[in-house]
Write an enzyme that holds these catalytic residues in place. Sequence first.
Site, PDB file in Angstrom:
ATOM      1  CB  SER A 125      -0.731  -0.170   1.506  1.00 57.85           C
ATOM      2  OG  SER A 125      -1.277   1.670   1.469  1.00 57.85           O
ATOM      3  CE1 TYR A 152      -3.911  -2.222   5.798  1.00 55.11           C
ATOM      4  CE2 TYR A 152      -3.172   0.150   4.794  1.00 55.11           C
ATOM      5  CZ  TYR A 152      -3.333  -1.257   4.311  1.00 55.11           C
ATOM      6  OH  TYR A 152      -3.274  -1.324   3.317  1.00 55.11           O
ATOM      7  CE  LYS A 156      -1.339  -4.594   3.229  1.00 53.90           C
ATOM      8  NZ  LYS A 156      -1.480  -5.787   2.854  1.00 53.90           N
TER       9      LYS A 156
END
Length: 353
Positions: A125, A152, A156
């Site tokens: 991402s 988050y 990643k």
Amino acid sequence: MAAMSTASPPAVLVTGGAGYIGAHTAKALHEQGFLPVVFDDLSSGSRGSVRWGPLIEGDLRDRGALTEALATHRVSAVIHFAGLIEVGRSTAKPDLFWEVNVGGTINLLTAMREQGVGRLVFSSSAAVYGQGGRGPLEAIVETADKAPASPYGDTKLAAERMISAQCRAYGLTAVALRYFNAAGADPSGLIGEAHEPETHLIPLAIAAALGDGKPLTIFGQDFDTPDGTCLRDYVHVTDLAAAHLAALTVELPAGAFEAVNVGSGEGRSVSQVVEAVGRAVGAAVPHGVGPRRAGDPPSLVADPRRGRELLGWTPRHSSLDEIVADALRWERSPAYGAGRRDPANRRKSSAPA
Ligand code: UDP
């Protein structure tokens, strides 16, 4: 690796293949002669989106289930989408996000090594970048500073780093694709985006224009951008799916790890999206202007050159008008309505991929 027209097509494990981008990629795999074997716990994906190969209901934290899936279907490569994606929830439950997104990826890598599966495409991402040290309107190159603004994004980035180390240590070959704003839907109207509650700009603007939802709130009109609203890089989900096929089949030496932006390189403002939706629907989007949303940077736009050079990938369907037209077709389709009526598909919250 290339798909050939043999009796049994090469199987690719698609973790999270019942989700939005995973389902579009499963369809693209099928169209290119692969068998997409979906591994999904259906916590946010939908059973109805699994149409092009078998579904194995399983959890990434169950390594035995991953090993069995790889062995049973003689999987030759993996595309790994499964994981938790809600940015806000990641702040409330960072331990859960690390367990699933990082721990789950460790399980997958271990199962792949045990089963001799040497090729991986990982769903990463633009959240790995955060604002970093770049200028506010600067396009983002893959080597830009990594400063995730949420747990988050941390997970990643951690998963990417672990995969990269695994490549060096064991000869795995992997490509991490860093998505910008996935949008649109397959033109068939069979699959698309359906979050509950919905938080993304394009579906909300469409719902508002159709009279199905509340008027849209534009989160801030005082950014230092050409029209004062935020710039984002919207990529059609079928272009994203094509990027996965390119990443799966590009020739790379054993042990290589590559990270590639998947964006169009064009920044579109919230106001431009609102206008495009109004044009497509044939009715203005009822809207007002509210305060900025916490953590929204003024601009997130990819420098797309690496994808072109390494993967030969360029977006073909990512004009705002095509994205909005396909999103609108999806929101009007029976499959969209059926998915939203199924309580199993309700999510507590949602956020960018
Ligand atoms: N946005 C908005 N109103 C909304 C939802 C989103 O103005 O109801 C803006 C948001 O501030 C951002 C852009 O639209 O600038 C895209 O937001 P989205 O949540 O779709 O994706 P994100 O950029 O957060 O990944």
